[in-house]
Motif scaffolding. Sequence first.
Motif, PDB file in Angstrom:
ATOM      1  N   ASN A 185       0.806  -1.231   0.000  1.00  6.53           N
ATOM      2  CA  ASN A 185       0.000   0.000   0.000  1.00  6.53           C
ATOM      3  C   ASN A 185       0.833   1.272   0.000  1.00  6.53           C
ATOM      4  OD1 ASN A 185      -2.583  -1.306  -0.010  1.00  6.53           O
ATOM      5  ND2 ASN A 185      -2.122  -1.943   2.083  1.00  6.53           N
ATOM      6  N   LEU A 186       2.131   1.150   0.145  1.00  9.54           N
ATOM      7  CA  LEU A 186       2.947   2.375   0.170  1.00  9.54           C
ATOM      8  C   LEU A 186       3.068   2.997  -1.225  1.00  9.54           C
ATOM      9  CD1 LEU A 186       5.317   1.170   2.944  1.00  9.54           C
ATOM     10  CD2 LEU A 186       4.003   3.286   3.026  1.00  9.54           C
ATOM     11  N   ASN A 187       2.575   2.290  -2.255  1.00  6.57           N
ATOM     12  CA  ASN A 187       2.436   2.904  -3.585  1.00  6.57           C
ATOM     13  C   ASN A 187       1.346   3.980  -3.594  1.00  6.57           C
ATOM     14  OD1 ASN A 187       0.850   0.472  -3.171  1.00  6.57           O
ATOM     15  ND2 ASN A 187       0.011   0.804  -5.202  1.00  6.57           N
ATOM     16  N   PRO A 190       8.141  -2.347   5.944  1.00  7.69           N
ATOM     17  CA  PRO A 190       7.361  -3.516   5.515  1.00  7.69           C
ATOM     18  C   PRO A 190       5.856  -3.287   5.529  1.00  7.69           C
ATOM     19  CG  PRO A 190       8.809  -3.998   7.418  1.00  7.69           C
ATOM     20  CD  PRO A 190       8.693  -2.516   7.308  1.00  7.69           C
ATOM     21  N   GLY A 191       5.409  -2.041   5.799  1.00  7.24           N
ATOM     22  CA  GLY A 191       3.974  -1.765   5.820  1.00  7.24           C
ATOM     23  C   GLY A 191       3.263  -2.675   6.804  1.00  7.24           C
ATOM     24  N   GLY A 192       2.078  -3.110   6.446  1.00  2.12           N
ATOM     25  CA  GLY A 192       1.272  -3.958   7.330  1.00  2.12           C
ATOM     26  C   GLY A 192       1.923  -5.304   7.633  1.00  2.12           C
ATOM     27  N   THR A 230       4.776  -5.780   8.666  1.00  3.20           N
ATOM     28  CA  THR A 230       5.543  -5.598   9.899  1.00  3.20           C
ATOM     29  C   THR A 230       4.935  -6.400  11.046  1.00  3.20           C
ATOM     30  OG1 THR A 230       5.884  -3.299   9.227  1.00  3.20           O
ATOM     31  CG2 THR A 230       6.332  -3.835  11.555  1.00  3.20           C
ATOM     32  N   HIS A 231       3.602  -6.333  11.093  1.00  2.00           N
ATOM     33  CA  HIS A 231       2.878  -6.838  12.264  1.00  2.00           C
ATOM     34  C   HIS A 231       2.465  -8.304  12.125  1.00  2.00           C
ATOM     35  CE1 HIS A 231       2.878  -2.551  12.658  1.00  2.00           C
ATOM     36  NE2 HIS A 231       2.080  -2.398  11.625  1.00  2.00           N
ATOM     37  N   THR A 232       2.739  -8.892  10.954  1.00  2.00           N
ATOM     38  CA  THR A 232       2.260 -10.264  10.708  1.00  2.00           C
ATOM     39  C   THR A 232       3.335 -11.224  10.215  1.00  2.00           C
ATOM     40  OG1 THR A 232       1.702  -9.786   8.396  1.00  2.00           O
ATOM     41  CG2 THR A 232      -0.028  -9.400  10.049  1.00  2.00           C
ATOM     42  N   HIS A 277       9.098   3.462   9.753  1.00  2.00           N
ATOM     43  CA  HIS A 277       7.655   3.654   9.621  1.00  2.00           C
ATOM     44  C   HIS A 277       7.373   5.149   9.571  1.00  2.00           C
ATOM     45  CE1 HIS A 277       6.881  -0.526  10.220  1.00  2.00           C
ATOM     46  NE2 HIS A 277       7.742  -0.502  11.224  1.00  2.00           N
ATOM     47  N   ILE A 278       6.528   5.523   8.648  1.00  2.00           N
ATOM     48  CA  ILE A 278       6.182   6.933   8.468  1.00  2.00           C
ATOM     49  C   ILE A 278       5.375   7.436   9.664  1.00  2.00           C
ATOM     50  CG2 ILE A 278       4.831   8.507   7.009  1.00  2.00           C
ATOM     51  CD1 ILE A 278       5.526   6.461   4.678  1.00  2.00           C
ATOM     52  N   SER A 279       4.411   6.631  10.071  1.00  2.00           N
ATOM     53  CA  SER A 279       3.566   7.026  11.204  1.00  2.00           C
ATOM     54  C   SER A 279       4.154   6.478  12.509  1.00  2.00           C
ATOM     55  CB  SER A 279       2.146   6.477  11.005  1.00  2.00           C
ATOM     56  OG  SER A 279       2.164   5.049  11.011  1.00  2.00           O
ATOM     57  N   ASN A 280       3.669   7.009  13.618  1.00  2.00           N
ATOM     58  CA  ASN A 280       4.093   6.496  14.924  1.00  2.00           C
ATOM     59  C   ASN A 280       3.220   5.292  15.268  1.00  2.00           C
ATOM     60  OD1 ASN A 280       4.708   5.892  17.529  1.00  2.00           O
ATOM     61  ND2 ASN A 280       4.508   7.972  18.319  1.00  2.00           N
ATOM     62  N   VAL A 281       3.750   4.115  14.971  1.00  2.00           N
ATOM     63  CA  VAL A 281       2.952   2.891  15.148  1.00  2.00           C
ATOM     64  C   VAL A 281       2.563   2.672  16.611  1.00  2.00           C
ATOM     65  CG1 VAL A 281       3.692   1.666  13.065  1.00  2.00           C
ATOM     66  CG2 VAL A 281       5.124   1.559  15.098  1.00  2.00           C
ATOM     67  N   HIS A 282       3.310   3.249  17.522  1.00  2.00           N
ATOM     68  CA  HIS A 282       3.023   3.059  18.960  1.00  2.00           C
ATOM     69  C   HIS A 282       1.884   3.947  19.444  1.00  2.00           C
ATOM     70  CE1 HIS A 282       6.395   0.417  19.187  1.00  2.00           C
ATOM     71  NE2 HIS A 282       7.102   1.310  18.524  1.00  2.00           N
ATOM     72  N   ALA A 283       1.496   4.902  18.625  1.00  2.00           N
ATOM     73  CA  ALA A 283       0.407   5.805  18.998  1.00  2.00           C
ATOM     74  C   ALA A 283      -0.892   5.437  18.274  1.00  2.00           C
ATOM     75  CB  ALA A 283       0.796   7.246  18.666  1.00  2.00           C
ATOM     76  N   ARG A 284      -0.900   4.251  17.645  1.00  2.00           N
ATOM     77  CA  ARG A 284      -2.067   3.843  16.860  1.00  2.00           C
ATOM     78  C   ARG A 284      -2.706   2.593  17.491  1.00  2.00           C
ATOM     79  NH1 ARG A 284      -0.419   4.020  10.648  1.00  2.00           N
ATOM     80  NH2 ARG A 284      -2.703   3.916  10.461  1.00  2.00           N
ATOM     81  N   GLU A 285      -3.317   1.755  16.687  1.00  2.00           N
ATOM     82  CA  GLU A 285      -3.982   0.558  17.228  1.00  2.00           C
ATOM     83  C   GLU A 285      -2.957  -0.369  17.882  1.00  2.00           C
ATOM     84  OE1 GLU A 285      -4.003   1.587  14.048  1.00  2.00           O
ATOM     85  OE2 GLU A 285      -5.968   1.312  13.116  1.00  2.00           O
TER      86      GLU A 285
END
Length: 140
Positions: A11-13, A73-75, A77-79, A98-106
């Motif tokens: 999805n990073l495209n 690795p986009g999503g 990463t978590h799987t 990671h572009i976003s702060n993954v620790h501040a999300r779900e």
Amino acid sequence: MKRIAIINGPNLNLLGKREPEVYGSVGFDAFMDKLRSAHPDVSFSYFQSNVEGELIDQIQKEGFGSDGIILNPGGYTHTSVAIGDAIAAVPAPVVEVHISNVHAREDFRKISHVSAKAKGTICGLGLQGYELAVAYLKGS
Ligand code: CA2
């Protein structure tokens, strides 16, 4: 000349085209142009795929053929245990970005199968995270 490989996952495209409030409004092709102009002393390769096996093939290829890998690795990463295994199997240092702060999300984004195998992780700093990873790999 140092060879740095940038590998982006699923999805990073869509960067710059969707969800600018989370991922910003700059597409990755424009960002690569900027990176290449800022670092004429580095040979960059760029690869993006939405397919897990293709990402693993590229990590294996660049893991033996480049001086360092910057991997988002986009999503997966978590799987993906398999992407973590690929990182552990290659000699090149891998910086997880990671572009976003993954620790501040779900909560599920707090789990990474990559971090323990990576040299280090940068998250939450937008595309600047990739620039910081380049600075690290140039000096390493
Ligand atoms: O923050 C990151 O860089 C992520 O790796 C991005 C992944 C997400 O699953 C991770 O938890 C964190 C998602 C990539 C989706 O990228 C898009 C970009 C623009 C528009 C829509 C999706």
